[in-house]
Scaffold this motif. Structure first.
Motif, PDB file in Angstrom:
ATOM      1  N   LYS A  64      -9.149 -11.809 -39.231  1.00  0.00           N
ATOM      2  CA  LYS A  64      -8.494 -13.135 -39.716  1.00  0.00           C
ATOM      3  C   LYS A  64      -8.354 -14.179 -38.495  1.00  0.00           C
ATOM      4  O   LYS A  64      -7.805 -15.199 -38.670  1.00  0.00           O
ATOM      5  CB  LYS A  64      -7.207 -12.931 -40.083  1.00  0.00           C
ATOM      6  CG  LYS A  64      -7.308 -11.699 -41.236  1.00  0.00           C
ATOM      7  CD  LYS A  64      -7.919 -12.184 -42.312  1.00  0.00           C
ATOM      8  CE  LYS A  64      -8.096 -11.072 -43.701  1.00  0.00           C
ATOM      9  NZ  LYS A  64      -8.375 -11.737 -44.749  1.00  0.00           N
ATOM     10  N   GLN A  85      -0.238 -17.187 -30.412  1.00  0.00           N
ATOM     11  CA  GLN A  85      -1.537 -17.379 -31.345  1.00  0.00           C
ATOM     12  C   GLN A  85      -1.713 -16.228 -32.529  1.00  0.00           C
ATOM     13  O   GLN A  85      -0.884 -15.276 -32.478  1.00  0.00           O
ATOM     14  CB  GLN A  85      -3.085 -16.944 -30.464  1.00  0.00           C
ATOM     15  CG  GLN A  85      -3.294 -18.084 -29.662  1.00  0.00           C
ATOM     16  CD  GLN A  85      -4.889 -17.568 -28.979  1.00  0.00           C
ATOM     17  OE1 GLN A  85      -4.670 -16.436 -28.381  1.00  0.00           O
ATOM     18  NE2 GLN A  85      -5.615 -18.517 -29.147  1.00  0.00           N
ATOM     19  N   GLN A  86      -1.806 -16.925 -33.794  1.00  0.00           N
ATOM     20  CA  GLN A  86      -1.755 -16.237 -34.889  1.00  0.00           C
ATOM     21  C   GLN A  86      -2.628 -16.775 -35.887  1.00  0.00           C
ATOM     22  O   GLN A  86      -3.052 -17.928 -36.062  1.00  0.00           O
ATOM     23  CB  GLN A  86      -0.207 -16.277 -35.526  1.00  0.00           C
ATOM     24  CG  GLN A  86       0.208 -17.571 -36.211  1.00  0.00           C
ATOM     25  CD  GLN A  86       1.538 -17.379 -36.467  1.00  0.00           C
ATOM     26  OE1 GLN A  86       2.499 -16.779 -36.087  1.00  0.00           O
ATOM     27  NE2 GLN A  86       1.810 -17.736 -37.807  1.00  0.00           N
ATOM     28  N   ASP A  88      -4.141 -18.421 -39.361  1.00  0.00           N
ATOM     29  CA  ASP A  88      -3.776 -19.330 -40.255  1.00  0.00           C
ATOM     30  C   ASP A  88      -3.986 -18.881 -41.700  1.00  0.00           C
ATOM     31  O   ASP A  88      -4.922 -19.463 -42.418  1.00  0.00           O
ATOM     32  CB  ASP A  88      -4.506 -20.537 -40.047  1.00  0.00           C
ATOM     33  CG  ASP A  88      -3.877 -21.930 -40.883  1.00  0.00           C
ATOM     34  OD1 ASP A  88      -2.825 -21.709 -41.059  1.00  0.00           O
ATOM     35  OD2 ASP A  88      -4.497 -22.782 -41.039  1.00  0.00           O
ATOM     36  N   HIS A  89      -3.111 -18.027 -42.119  1.00  0.00           N
ATOM     37  CA  HIS A  89      -2.738 -17.371 -43.467  1.00  0.00           C
ATOM     38  C   HIS A  89      -1.650 -17.187 -43.827  1.00  0.00           C
ATOM     39  O   HIS A  89      -0.728 -16.780 -43.302  1.00  0.00           O
ATOM     40  CB  HIS A  89      -3.445 -15.908 -43.247  1.00  0.00           C
ATOM     41  CG  HIS A  89      -5.286 -16.034 -43.249  1.00  0.00           C
ATOM     42  ND1 HIS A  89      -5.775 -16.226 -44.279  1.00  0.00           N
ATOM     43  CD2 HIS A  89      -5.913 -15.573 -42.239  1.00  0.00           C
ATOM     44  CE1 HIS A  89      -7.404 -16.095 -43.943  1.00  0.00           C
ATOM     45  NE2 HIS A  89      -7.142 -15.829 -42.507  1.00  0.00           N
ATOM     46  N   THR A  92      -0.004 -13.988 -42.842  1.00  0.00           N
ATOM     47  CA  THR A  92       0.650 -13.926 -41.576  1.00  0.00           C
ATOM     48  C   THR A  92       1.799 -14.711 -41.491  1.00  0.00           C
ATOM     49  O   THR A  92       2.907 -14.115 -40.619  1.00  0.00           O
ATOM     50  CB  THR A  92      -0.585 -14.515 -40.469  1.00  0.00           C
ATOM     51  OG1 THR A  92      -1.710 -13.707 -40.636  1.00  0.00           O
ATOM     52  CG2 THR A  92      -0.054 -14.405 -39.067  1.00  0.00           C
ATOM     53  N   THR A  93       1.856 -15.904 -41.923  1.00  0.00           N
ATOM     54  CA  THR A  93       3.212 -16.703 -41.716  1.00  0.00           C
ATOM     55  C   THR A  93       4.383 -15.945 -42.355  1.00  0.00           C
ATOM     56  O   THR A  93       5.473 -15.914 -41.596  1.00  0.00           O
ATOM     57  CB  THR A  93       2.873 -18.007 -42.599  1.00  0.00           C
ATOM     58  OG1 THR A  93       1.813 -18.832 -41.898  1.00  0.00           O
ATOM     59  CG2 THR A  93       4.178 -18.854 -42.371  1.00  0.00           C
ATOM     60  N   THR A 120      -3.184  -8.530 -39.094  1.00  0.00           N
ATOM     61  CA  THR A 120      -2.407  -9.235 -38.332  1.00  0.00           C
ATOM     62  C   THR A 120      -1.369  -8.333 -37.507  1.00  0.00           C
ATOM     63  O   THR A 120      -1.198  -8.433 -36.378  1.00  0.00           O
ATOM     64  CB  THR A 120      -1.855 -10.349 -38.849  1.00  0.00           C
ATOM     65  OG1 THR A 120      -2.768 -11.292 -39.512  1.00  0.00           O
ATOM     66  CG2 THR A 120      -0.829 -11.243 -38.153  1.00  0.00           C
TER      67      THR A 120
END
Length: 136
Positions: A64, A85-86, A88-89, A92-93, A120
């Motif tokens: 992802k 960093q993560q 962008d879904h 995930t948020t 994630t």
């Protein structure tokens, strides 16, 4: 002939979702892999007798997107965790606050995976463990 038109219409209607399908960004691997960037070296600061240490975990490349955490230690205790960093879904948020809360309660990387954000969660736990290991 009476059946040909409905069959044709239903066939086209069934193919529309296939044509509109947009796959997620794939790195070509179905497993979580670690990037070459190692965990950063700890940086310490002292204020009022309490020593704070901030350590960044490794960047973990997932299907992802990249995941990287930064952990702040107050003495031997994990005081806070921040996502550097993560992916962008939406999953995930929604998962990040839950992962951080579980980390602060467990005081380790031994936490549950968040349902719907498994990839994630696995990247988060791996980066978190790298930061904990880098601190020593």
């Amino acid at each position: 002939m009476k059946r040909a038109i409905p069959v044709l219409v239903l066939s086209i209607a069934g193919l529309i979702p296939v044509w509109r399908y947009a796959p997620s960004h794939d790195t070509g691997s179905s497993s979580v892999t670690e990037a070459a960037a190692p965990a950063s070296t700890p940086s310490a600061s002292s204020s009022g007798g309490t020593t704070s240490t901030v350590v960044s975990g490794s960047t973990i490349d997932t299907e992802k997107g990249p995941v990287r955490v930064e952990v702040t230690f107050e003495g031997d205790k994990i005081a806070s965790v921040r996502m550097l960093q993560q992916p962008d879904h939406p999953q995930t948020t929604a998962a990040v606050p839950q992962l951080i809360e579980e980390t602060l309660q467990a005081q380790s990387a031994d936490i549950d995976t968040v349902s719907g954000a498994t990839i994630t969660s696995d990247g988060y736990k791996e980066s978190l463990q790298a930061a904990i290991d880098a601190r020593g």
